[in-house]
Design a protein around this motif. Structure first.
Motif, PDB file in Angstrom:
ATOM      1  N   LEU A   1      45.561 -20.804  37.755  1.00  0.00           N
ATOM      2  CA  LEU A   1      46.370 -19.671  38.185  1.00  0.00           C
ATOM      3  C   LEU A   1      45.508 -18.436  38.417  1.00  0.00           C
ATOM      4  CD1 LEU A   1      49.626 -19.634  36.043  1.00  0.00           C
ATOM      5  CD2 LEU A   1      49.394 -20.006  38.482  1.00  0.00           C
TER       6      LEU A   1
ATOM      7  N   GLN B   1      55.426 -21.043  42.712  1.00  0.00           N
ATOM      8  CA  GLN B   1      55.739 -21.914  41.564  1.00  0.00           C
ATOM      9  C   GLN B   1      55.663 -23.385  41.974  1.00  0.00           C
ATOM     10  OE1 GLN B   1      59.652 -20.747  40.207  1.00  0.00           O
ATOM     11  NE2 GLN B   1      58.877 -18.919  39.170  1.00  0.00           N
TER      12      GLN B   1
ATOM     13  N   ASP C   1      45.636 -35.861  40.217  1.00  0.00           N
ATOM     14  CA  ASP C   1      45.015 -37.185  40.251  1.00  0.00           C
ATOM     15  C   ASP C   1      44.766 -37.718  41.644  1.00  0.00           C
ATOM     16  OD1 ASP C   1      44.322 -38.480  37.839  1.00  0.00           O
ATOM     17  OD2 ASP C   1      46.405 -38.138  37.225  1.00  0.00           O
TER      18      ASP C   1
ATOM     19  N   GLN D   1      39.004 -45.284  50.554  1.00  0.00           N
ATOM     20  CA  GLN D   1      39.548 -44.053  51.139  1.00  0.00           C
ATOM     21  C   GLN D   1      38.933 -43.734  52.501  1.00  0.00           C
ATOM     22  OE1 GLN D   1      38.992 -41.495  47.811  1.00  0.00           O
ATOM     23  NE2 GLN D   1      41.030 -41.880  47.007  1.00  0.00           N
TER      24      GLN D   1
ATOM     25  N   ARG E   1      45.814 -47.617  41.530  1.00  0.00           N
ATOM     26  CA  ARG E   1      44.402 -47.657  41.902  1.00  0.00           C
ATOM     27  C   ARG E   1      43.726 -48.919  41.398  1.00  0.00           C
ATOM     28  NH1 ARG E   1      41.851 -41.674  40.892  1.00  0.00           N
ATOM     29  NH2 ARG E   1      42.661 -40.737  42.797  1.00  0.00           N
TER      30      ARG E   1
ATOM     31  N   ALA F   1      56.947 -25.050  32.228  1.00  0.00           N
ATOM     32  CA  ALA F   1      57.020 -26.319  32.941  1.00  0.00           C
ATOM     33  C   ALA F   1      56.086 -27.345  32.306  1.00  0.00           C
ATOM     34  CB  ALA F   1      56.674 -26.108  34.408  1.00  0.00           C
TER      35      ALA F   1
ATOM     36  N   LEU G   1      54.956 -16.126  36.962  1.00  0.00           N
ATOM     37  CA  LEU G   1      54.331 -17.372  37.392  1.00  0.00           C
ATOM     38  C   LEU G   1      53.631 -18.052  36.210  1.00  0.00           C
ATOM     39  CD1 LEU G   1      53.969 -19.003  39.973  1.00  0.00           C
ATOM     40  CD2 LEU G   1      51.896 -17.722  40.453  1.00  0.00           C
ATOM     41  N   GLU G   2      52.921 -17.247  35.426  1.00  0.00           N
ATOM     42  CA  GLU G   2      52.243 -17.799  34.248  1.00  0.00           C
ATOM     43  C   GLU G   2      53.252 -18.371  33.259  1.00  0.00           C
ATOM     44  OE1 GLU G   2      49.646 -14.635  32.931  1.00  0.00           O
ATOM     45  OE2 GLU G   2      48.547 -14.818  34.826  1.00  0.00           O
TER      46      GLU G   2
ATOM     47  N   PHE H   1      56.220 -19.446  33.921  1.00  0.00           N
ATOM     48  CA  PHE H   1      56.838 -20.629  34.521  1.00  0.00           C
ATOM     49  C   PHE H   1      55.959 -21.863  34.332  1.00  0.00           C
ATOM     50  CE2 PHE H   1      57.026 -23.529  38.133  1.00  0.00           C
ATOM     51  CZ  PHE H   1      58.360 -23.909  38.103  1.00  0.00           C
ATOM     52  N   ILE H   2      54.680 -21.701  34.619  1.00  0.00           N
ATOM     53  CA  ILE H   2      53.777 -22.846  34.514  1.00  0.00           C
ATOM     54  C   ILE H   2      53.664 -23.312  33.063  1.00  0.00           C
ATOM     55  CG2 ILE H   2      51.352 -23.563  34.788  1.00  0.00           C
ATOM     56  CD1 ILE H   2      52.947 -23.519  37.398  1.00  0.00           C
ATOM     57  N   HIS H   3      53.644 -22.338  32.123  1.00  0.00           N
ATOM     58  CA  HIS H   3      53.610 -22.716  30.710  1.00  0.00           C
ATOM     59  C   HIS H   3      54.850 -23.503  30.314  1.00  0.00           C
ATOM     60  CE1 HIS H   3      50.380 -19.688  29.463  1.00  0.00           C
ATOM     61  NE2 HIS H   3      49.931 -20.914  29.325  1.00  0.00           N
TER      62      HIS H   3
ATOM     63  N   VAL I   1      49.722 -43.622  39.116  1.00  0.00           N
ATOM     64  CA  VAL I   1      48.625 -43.508  40.067  1.00  0.00           C
ATOM     65  C   VAL I   1      47.443 -44.361  39.616  1.00  0.00           C
ATOM     66  CG1 VAL I   1      46.897 -41.911  40.997  1.00  0.00           C
ATOM     67  CG2 VAL I   1      49.292 -41.235  40.923  1.00  0.00           C
TER      68      VAL I   1
ATOM     69  N   TYR J   1      57.533 -30.764  31.005  1.00  0.00           N
ATOM     70  CA  TYR J   1      57.301 -31.954  31.812  1.00  0.00           C
ATOM     71  C   TYR J   1      56.089 -32.806  31.456  1.00  0.00           C
ATOM     72  CZ  TYR J   1      60.788 -30.062  35.008  1.00  0.00           C
ATOM     73  OH  TYR J   1      61.924 -29.577  35.555  1.00  0.00           O
TER      74      TYR J   1
ATOM     75  N   VAL K   1      54.528 -35.771  33.896  1.00  0.00           N
ATOM     76  CA  VAL K   1      53.184 -35.682  34.434  1.00  0.00           C
ATOM     77  C   VAL K   1      52.382 -36.903  34.001  1.00  0.00           C
ATOM     78  CG1 VAL K   1      51.029 -34.379  34.368  1.00  0.00           C
ATOM     79  CG2 VAL K   1      53.196 -33.167  34.553  1.00  0.00           C
TER      80      VAL K   1
ATOM     81  N   ARG L   1      50.810 -31.733  39.114  1.00  0.00           N
ATOM     82  CA  ARG L   1      51.316 -33.103  39.132  1.00  0.00           C
ATOM     83  C   ARG L   1      50.418 -34.043  39.935  1.00  0.00           C
ATOM     84  NH1 ARG L   1      55.428 -35.054  41.570  1.00  0.00           N
ATOM     85  NH2 ARG L   1      55.729 -33.230  42.889  1.00  0.00           N
TER      86      ARG L   1
ATOM     87  N   TYR M   1      53.504 -40.003  35.876  1.00  0.00           N
ATOM     88  CA  TYR M   1      52.994 -39.955  37.246  1.00  0.00           C
ATOM     89  C   TYR M   1      51.523 -40.345  37.283  1.00  0.00           C
ATOM     90  CZ  TYR M   1      51.922 -38.060  41.849  1.00  0.00           C
ATOM     91  OH  TYR M   1      51.506 -37.905  43.136  1.00  0.00           O
ATOM     92  N   ARG M   2      50.755 -39.792  36.321  1.00  0.00           N
ATOM     93  CA  ARG M   2      49.325 -40.114  36.262  1.00  0.00           C
ATOM     94  C   ARG M   2      49.101 -41.597  35.996  1.00  0.00           C
ATOM     95  NH1 ARG M   2      47.595 -35.238  32.381  1.00  0.00           N
ATOM     96  NH2 ARG M   2      47.502 -33.621  33.973  1.00  0.00           N
TER      97      ARG M   2
ATOM     98  N   MET N   1      53.014 -26.293  40.537  1.00  0.00           N
ATOM     99  CA  MET N   1      53.554 -27.509  39.913  1.00  0.00           C
ATOM    100  C   MET N   1      53.029 -28.740  40.647  1.00  0.00           C
ATOM    101  SD  MET N   1      55.065 -27.225  37.202  1.00  0.00           S
ATOM    102  CE  MET N   1      55.786 -28.865  37.027  1.00  0.00           C
TER     103      MET N   1
END
Ligand SMILES: [Zn+2]
Ligand SMILES: [Zn+2]
Lengths: 201, 171
Positions: free
Chosen positions: A28, A54, A65, B160, B95, B76, B69-70, B72-74, B91, B80, B84, A62, B87-88, A58
């Motif tokens: 950020l 935002q 990777d 790739q 692979r 989130a 914004l800070e 929100f990211i915290h 992926v 989540y 996250v 996410r 999702y990782r 996000m």
């Protein structure tokens, strides 16, 4: 949290992937200014730009990777930002305030300049004019439709190459060149009128 | 060259992508045509000043937006972490599977010709991958497919570079 922990974008991204505490804050710190600016230049509305920013961060967290090291990190994050903003614009009315066609140079049937041309290139180099000129360039940029605006902002404001801009927008280099050219022609014409009227008044 | 043509070539003129003969023609026109000389200088001034004045043109992020914004990211990130991680993991699994397919096809000699070429030229230059694949072929192990991290990352990078949609093994 010391910034030395992340020497470069690659190291920062790796920390985000691993979920290292503070890595998202560093992301950020480095990019929120740039992302907010880019979102504002596309959306022209502060609360839209805030929500877009935002979403962008996000998405970056996410998708850390899936980032492929074969493009620069900033070009990846810019691309996410452009896509996020354009998605938000979709469906909304495109507020084209002026028609760019009216501000293209005018030529005679023989292809010569139809009107006399002032050379104000030296005048705009005066430092005393910086703030006013910056304000006018921003105003005229905002009048462009987003198709030209995004290209002009990335290329001429931010100074990216045509190739980088093309990659970020997913367009061809010739398409970038032609949009950039028209945007510059528009700004040149508007600035000419502005400076001419300023002198008269 | 006429003024109208010149006006449409200016972008190339300034970014250096114009060929020498055309540039000469354009310079010649500029030296004889006052409106075009003024037009060209002011066109270039737009690009130059826009970049040098970008501090005045860019939008500054307001401090309260930055704070939100800070926050929100915290929030989130707290809310989540599971998503996250999921999702990782997904992926990572995708692979590994892709690499495994590639290794199996390579050992069985079933790579598409474009991919085979890529793999071969990489292996010629990279003893790690070359050795690994050669050993698999020698022992005839077609079931193997989860190479060590270093080799996996090379093979991912290799895949790739394939054009999107390119099938890397033969049907
Ligand atoms: Zn001329
Ligand atoms: Zn290798």
């Amino acid at each position: 949290m010391s910034a030395e922990r992340w020497k470069d974008d690659e190291a920062l991204l790796e920390s985000i992937r691993k979920g290292v505490p503070g890595a998202a804050d560093e992301l950020l710190r480095l990019y929120q200014g740039k992302i907010f600016n880019l979102a504002m230049s596309i959306l022209k509305n502060e609360s839209d730009a805030e929500e877009a920013a935002q979403d962008v961060f996000m998405t970056v967290i996410r998708k850390a990777d899936t980032f492929q090291g074969n493009s620069a990190f900033y070009s990846w994050i810019y691309r996410i930002c452009v896509n996020t903003c354009l998605m938000r614009l979709r469906g909304k009315r495109r507020n084209e305030t002026v028609s760019i066609e009216e501000f293209m140079p005018v030529f005679t049937d023989e292809g010569m300049h139809a009107s006399p041309m002032d050379d104000w290139s030296k005048e705009v180099e005066r430092d005393a004019l910086n703030e006013e000129l910056g304000r006018m360039i921003r105003k005229y940029t905002e009048e462009l439709s987003e198709k030209y605006r995004v290209v002009f902002v990335l290329s001429d404001v931010e100074g990216l190459s045509n190739e980088e801009t093309a990659r970020i927008l997913g367009l061809t280099v010739p398409a970038i060149k032609s949009r950039l050219h028209r945007a510059r022609l528009y700004l040149r014409e508007q600035l000419s009128r502005y400076l001419r009227e300023g002198k008269a008044g | 060259m006429i003024c109208k043509e010149l006006a449409y070539m200016l972008a190339d003129y300034f970014n250096g992508s114009m060929d020498a003969r055309l540039r000469e023609e354009l310079d010649d026109h500029l030296s004889r045509c006052e409106p075009c000389a003024a037009f060209t200088k002011t066109y270039q001034a737009v690009a130059d000043r826009t970049h040098s004045l970008r501090r005045h043109i860019e939008y500054e992020i307001p401090p309260e937006v930055s704070k939100r914004l800070e926050a929100f990211i915290h929030a989130a990130a707290l809310k989540y972490p599971e998503k996250v991680r999921e999702y990782r993991d997904q992926v990572e699994r995708d692979r590994r599977e892709k690499v495994a397919d590639l290794v199996r096809a390579a050992t069985a000699g079933k790579l598409s010709s474009a991919t085979a070429l890529l793999v071969e030229s990489h292996c010629a230059a990279c003893p790690e991958c070359g050795g690994y694949l050669a050993a698999l072929r020698e022992t005839g192990t077609t079931q193997a497919g989860d190479p060590p991290e270093g080799i996996r990352s090379h093979l991912i990078a290799l895949m790739q570079t394939l054009p999107p949609g390119e099938e890397f093994f033969l049907a």
